[in-house]
Design an enzyme around this catalytic site. Sequence first.
Site, PDB file in Angstrom:
ATOM      1  N   CYS A   1       7.674  10.319   9.824  1.00  0.00           N
ATOM      2  CA  CYS A   1       8.037  11.022  11.054  1.00  0.00           C
ATOM      3  C   CYS A   1       9.450  10.624  11.512  1.00  0.00           C
ATOM      4  CB  CYS A   1       7.109  10.767  12.228  1.00  0.00           C
ATOM      5  SG  CYS A   1       5.383  11.055  11.883  1.00  0.00           S
TER       6      CYS A   1
ATOM      7  N   TYR B   1      13.912   5.379  -0.774  1.00  0.00           N
ATOM      8  CA  TYR B   1      13.521   6.782  -0.868  1.00  0.00           C
ATOM      9  C   TYR B   1      13.577   7.572   0.429  1.00  0.00           C
ATOM     10  CZ  TYR B   1      10.247  10.706  -1.406  1.00  0.00           C
ATOM     11  OH  TYR B   1       9.668  11.927  -1.401  1.00  0.00           O
TER      12      TYR B   1
ATOM     13  N   CYS C   1      10.257  -5.801   4.673  1.00  0.00           N
ATOM     14  CA  CYS C   1       8.883  -5.628   4.229  1.00  0.00           C
ATOM     15  C   CYS C   1       8.947  -5.060   2.821  1.00  0.00           C
ATOM     16  CB  CYS C   1       8.129  -4.656   5.143  1.00  0.00           C
ATOM     17  SG  CYS C   1       6.502  -4.219   4.475  1.00  0.00           S
TER      18      CYS C   1
ATOM     19  N   CYS D   1      11.429  -1.916   6.709  1.00  0.00           N
ATOM     20  CA  CYS D   1      10.828  -1.230   5.559  1.00  0.00           C
ATOM     21  C   CYS D   1      11.887  -0.994   4.478  1.00  0.00           C
ATOM     22  CB  CYS D   1      10.257   0.117   6.007  1.00  0.00           C
ATOM     23  SG  CYS D   1       9.766   1.161   4.628  1.00  0.00           S
TER      24      CYS D   1
ATOM     25  N   CYS E   1       4.518  -2.808  -0.336  1.00  0.00           N
ATOM     26  CA  CYS E   1       4.015  -1.841  -1.310  1.00  0.00           C
ATOM     27  C   CYS E   1       4.415  -2.214  -2.747  1.00  0.00           C
ATOM     28  CB  CYS E   1       4.432  -0.414  -0.954  1.00  0.00           C
ATOM     29  SG  CYS E   1       6.146  -0.219  -0.593  1.00  0.00           S
TER      30      CYS E   1
ATOM     31  N   CYS F   1       0.717   1.438   1.963  1.00  0.00           N
ATOM     32  CA  CYS F   1       1.417   1.024   3.188  1.00  0.00           C
ATOM     33  C   CYS F   1       0.501   1.219   4.386  1.00  0.00           C
ATOM     34  CB  CYS F   1       2.673   1.873   3.370  1.00  0.00           C
ATOM     35  SG  CYS F   1       3.511   1.542   4.943  1.00  0.00           S
TER      36      CYS F   1
ATOM     37  N   ASN G   1       7.055   6.960  15.919  1.00  0.00           N
ATOM     38  CA  ASN G   1       7.199   6.869  14.472  1.00  0.00           C
ATOM     39  C   ASN G   1       6.598   5.535  14.051  1.00  0.00           C
ATOM     40  OD1 ASN G   1      10.061   6.400  12.260  1.00  0.00           O
ATOM     41  ND2 ASN G   1       7.974   6.879  11.784  1.00  0.00           N
ATOM     42  N   GLY G   2       5.556   5.574  13.225  1.00  0.00           N
ATOM     43  CA  GLY G   2       4.941   4.326  12.783  1.00  0.00           C
ATOM     44  C   GLY G   2       3.444   4.444  12.716  1.00  0.00           C
TER      45      GLY G   2
ATOM     46  N   GLY H   1       9.574  14.707   8.054  1.00  0.00           N
ATOM     47  CA  GLY H   1       8.306  15.306   8.451  1.00  0.00           C
ATOM     48  C   GLY H   1       8.442  16.806   8.591  1.00  0.00           C
TER      49      GLY H   1
END
Length: 452
Positions: free
Chosen positions: A10, A252, A442, A246, A445, A392, A111-112, A36
């Site tokens: 988002c 990406y 982070c 992140c 993933c 994630c 967002n999150g 999004g």
Amino acid sequence: MQDRDFNEECAVVGIFGRADASKLAYYSLFSMQHRGQEATGITTSDGERLHTIKDRGLVTSVFDDDTLKKKLPGYISIGHNRYSTAGDDSILDAQPVYARYDLGEMAIVHNGNLTNAMQIRSELIKKGAIFQTFMDTENLIHLIAKSNATNLTDRIIDAIKKTEGAFSFVFASRSKMYAARDPYGFRPLSLGKFKNGGYIVASETCAFDLVGAQFVRDVNPGEMLIFRDNQEPKSIQISSANPKHCIFEYVYFARPDSEVFGKSVYHLRKNMGSQLAKIKPVEADMVVPVPDGGVPAAIGYSQESGIPYEMAIMRNHYVGRTFIEPTQEIRDLKVKMKLSPIKEMIEGKRLVVIDDSIVRGTTSRKIVRMLKEAGAKEVHMRISSPPTTDPCFYGVDTPDKDELIASRMDLEEICTYIGADSLAYLSDDALIDSVGGEDHYCTACFTGKYIV
Ligand code: SF4
């Protein structure tokens, strides 16, 4: 990553102190459409009341000039592009989330992903709260409405302190705007300023470029900014910062022309490609990106290795739905609708094909097959991130762990599955080196080491 297996989480925007607030929110959301495409919405305040328009669809299909001018008046606006992560994909779950409460009106965009959302929700429901949506964002509205504090600022702080997980929030009341980020700063949120007055906060700085705002700084992890008439934004540090940004934003999600967490996304993606060339070299005739995600890393790989870069796979940006099930003759229809090889360029050639990630492996398998059918002599896949082994929980829509190919196959097995002549990934350490070497990211993933 062409099959959108890891989906952006988002986009949010907030505009304060501008007569054309709804238009600026519209253009900002347009520039962040990649984060999004499910639904979009804008709430404005004209100082007396809030106005909201939201619907399913793309920014350009939901809003037109008339709507922005007549239905969304005001000098404050907040906006959202939704890819459904928590909640479902109905219109009810489009944002902004609006509510009337005892102090007036408010709207919120998020967002999150709140990791204690279910726990908070069941406590609220036990106390009689009624929810209209499945979105964790609605929890905030209830927490704010139920707080004993006497003003909105303190109520928002109360609510945020009860909230865990990943969030970049923007709130609007009739006269104020608030922007807040979780203590880890998982999701990006930047502050910008307009030359002739007014402020903007947005998930990505590419929004600033389009609306003519100057980047000021990131909203700090754990910080909340308050925007009031004729005043500089006021900063309140709600909780101490422990940055864990992140890293997948760099791999990406973010647009290459954005600066995220203070760094150029394009530049870092090129670094990933050149690191990959250093640690995973291969003899080949050309470096070919899987567009669009693999492009900057492929340029980096080519420059480092000296192997010529060629756009030998073209991407169709106007792909709709597939209405027929692919038969054997037109197998891999979906991938072929999106990507097509330039045959005369690749015939008889040894290719290093660069992609940003492999999630399920099905798309990579189709790409390799497509290139071989087009006459490639060898296809060497090089991935500019480490194997994605874990899902994630911080606001990114990912497949379950057992659907991630790297969680159940080793390198050799994946290579055999996708049918490549060789396969190599960037290592965890090389990825961290590529983005500057700091340990404030982070990487769950890739590593399974979850922070919250
Ligand atoms: Fe980003 Fe992966 Fe961490 Fe999710 S788990 S926040 S996608 S790095």
